[in-house]
Design an enzyme around this catalytic site. Structure first.
Site, mmCIF file in Angstrom:
data_model
loop_
_atom_site.group_PDB
_atom_site.id
_atom_site.type_symbol
_atom_site.label_atom_id
_atom_site.label_comp_id
_atom_site.label_asym_id
_atom_site.label_seq_id
_atom_site.Cartn_x
_atom_site.Cartn_y
_atom_site.Cartn_z
ATOM 1 N N GLY A 208 -27.222 7.097 119.242
ATOM 2 C CA GLY A 208 -26.375 8.301 119.345
ATOM 3 C C GLY A 208 -27.218 9.507 119.686
ATOM 4 O O GLY A 208 -28.353 9.380 120.150
ATOM 5 N N ASN A 209 -26.664 10.691 119.506
ATOM 6 C CA ASN A 209 -27.437 11.922 119.713
ATOM 7 C C ASN A 209 -26.935 12.995 118.747
ATOM 8 O O ASN A 209 -25.988 12.764 117.998
ATOM 9 C CB ASN A 209 -27.373 12.371 121.180
ATOM 10 C CG ASN A 209 -25.950 12.660 121.619
ATOM 11 O OD1 ASN A 209 -25.300 13.555 121.108
ATOM 12 N ND2 ASN A 209 -25.449 11.866 122.571
#
Ligand code: CTP
Length: 398
Positions: A208-209
């Site tokens: 993810g980020n």
């Protein structure tokens, strides 16, 4: 439409005052801040405690509260309000409002208020029909006040006819429609993406980020406030919205691609502010991957660039706006993306700017149009940045 709006609700002495509890609840549900003023007679029909609990604000009944020594400043209340609604509006209060009488807090606030005023009459059919009532209503209309017309039906007296206060849901729907009139993006369909995407590795892990989704949510809410019909496609986020929009929750870049492709053809304006993963695992393990070897690598493949794929099918009249998050050669890369993805505007964030980027409540942006004309903005709250972005988009439409 009513989200974050300050509303004064004036309640007069009428059996319909019981409906004001439902009205307050609906206004609060729509995201409004509500302060209630009761006339002395209204307190006989509904208690201040009920309305204070529902509105989450003290209820005002008089200029001076003897027990607490609190003075309710009618001018301040009038100026606080974005909108004033008098519901139920009795024949007596309508008469006072039409003739400049202010012998109670409600009518004094009415005289002080500079905001749009709406009133929903409630009275028996003969009082409603009386020439003096009708004349007073005409006077209020001539002052620019808006009537929310009463319904026909059974009245508290047992008689049947006109004079029943509009139902709370009808009042909220009426207000929403009225407030929409004259908004610059009324009738426009807008698609906004927000948040990160999560690319599954196995049933418990993902790539993810740090995107929080705050910027995209602020943009979507600003479009709603400007009258647009908004679809918000968001990756996993803790953000919530009470705005009147269609929210579609997705997880992966591919989910977002599918949802965007479906909605894009129907959108007049699309703003891609999501931080979409550029790569996703080639294979997703069915079971949790156990730790065994010292080294472990995951093979990744490129995701589809959603923005670029929308840019390819963009039709005349559709506006497509992208973001560029850069850490070096910011302007060069932003302009490249603008051209490559066939955009009308690109919003550049540089992670080198203090107060810009992920997770913060602020952002600092520079916008380029398709002719590379550059507009730079100061660091602002994401809500204010959303207003700037929408204002630039409205300029393109004009
Ligand atoms: N974007 C997209 N689909 C992707 C990747 C990005 O739609 N798979 C969109 C983003 O929503 C943003 C714009 O493309 O509006 C630019 O994203 P950014 O991450 O800055 O750039 P990339 O095009 O991914 O290029 P790079 O990561 O190499 O800078």
């Amino acid at each position: 439409m009513l989200s974050k709006k300050n509303i004064i609700l004036g309640v007069c002495g009428s059996i319909a005052a019981y409906k004001s509890a439902l009205l307050v609840r609906s206004l609060i549900k729509a995201g409004a801040n509500v302060k209630v003023i009761l006339t002395a007679d209204a307190s006989n029909f509904i208690t201040p405690l009920t309305l204070a609990t529902l509105s989450k604000n003290p209820v005002y009944t008089q200029y001076f509260e003897a027990e607490t020594g609190v003075w309710s400043n009618h001018v301040e209340l009038g100026l606080w309000a974005d909108y004033m609604i008098i519901a139920p509006a009795s024949a007596n209060t309508i008469g006072k409002m039409a003739n400049g009488l202010c012998d109670n807090l409600l009518t004094a606030v009415y005289l002080s208020a500079k905001c749009p005023v709406f009133f929903a009459p409630a009275m028996d059919l003969d009082m409603w029909k009386h020439e003096s009532t009708q004349e007073n209503i005409e006077r209020l209309k001539s002052f620019g006040n808006t009537i929310i017309a009463p319904n026909k039906g059974e009245l508290a007296s047992g008689l049947f006819g006109e004079g029943r206060m509009a139902e709370p849901d009808e009042i909220v729907a009426f207000l929403t429609q009225e407030l929409k009139k004259g908004l610059p993006l009324l009738g426009k369909k807008v698609l906004v993406t927000a948040g990160p995407t999560y690319e599954a590795i196995d049933p418990v892990r993902f790539i993810g980020n740090h995107s929080s989704g705050k910027m995209g949510f602020a943009i979507a809410e600003e479009f709603v406030a400007l009258g647009a019909e908004v679809t918000l496609i968001t990756g996993p986020t803790a953000e919530k919205t009470t705005a009147d929009l269609l929210r579609i929750d997705v997880i992966s870049a591919n989910d977002m691609l599918v949802a965007c492709t479906e909605k894009f053809a129907n959108s007049d304006i699309t703003v891609m502010s999501a931080a979409v993963a550029d790569y996703t695992p080639v294979e997703v393990a069915d079971q949790k991957i156990k730790k065994k070897a010292e080294d472990f690598s995951i093979q990744l493949k490129k995701t589809t660039d959603i923005l670029a794929s929308l840019g390819k099918v963009k039709k005349e009249g559709q506006l497509l706006i992208g973001f560029a998050l850069e850490t070096e050669q910011e302007e060069t890369y932003a302009k490249e993306k603008l051209l490559k993805k066939n955009l009308d505007l690109i919003v550049l964030n540089s992670l080198n700017d203090k107060g810009a980027g992920f997770k913060t409540d602020t952002n600092k942006i520079t916008i380029f149009n398709s002719a590379f004309a550059k507009t730079s903005f100061e660091t602002k709250s994401k809500t204010a940045v959303a207003k700037d972005i929408c204002a630039e988009i409205i300029k393109l439409l004009n």
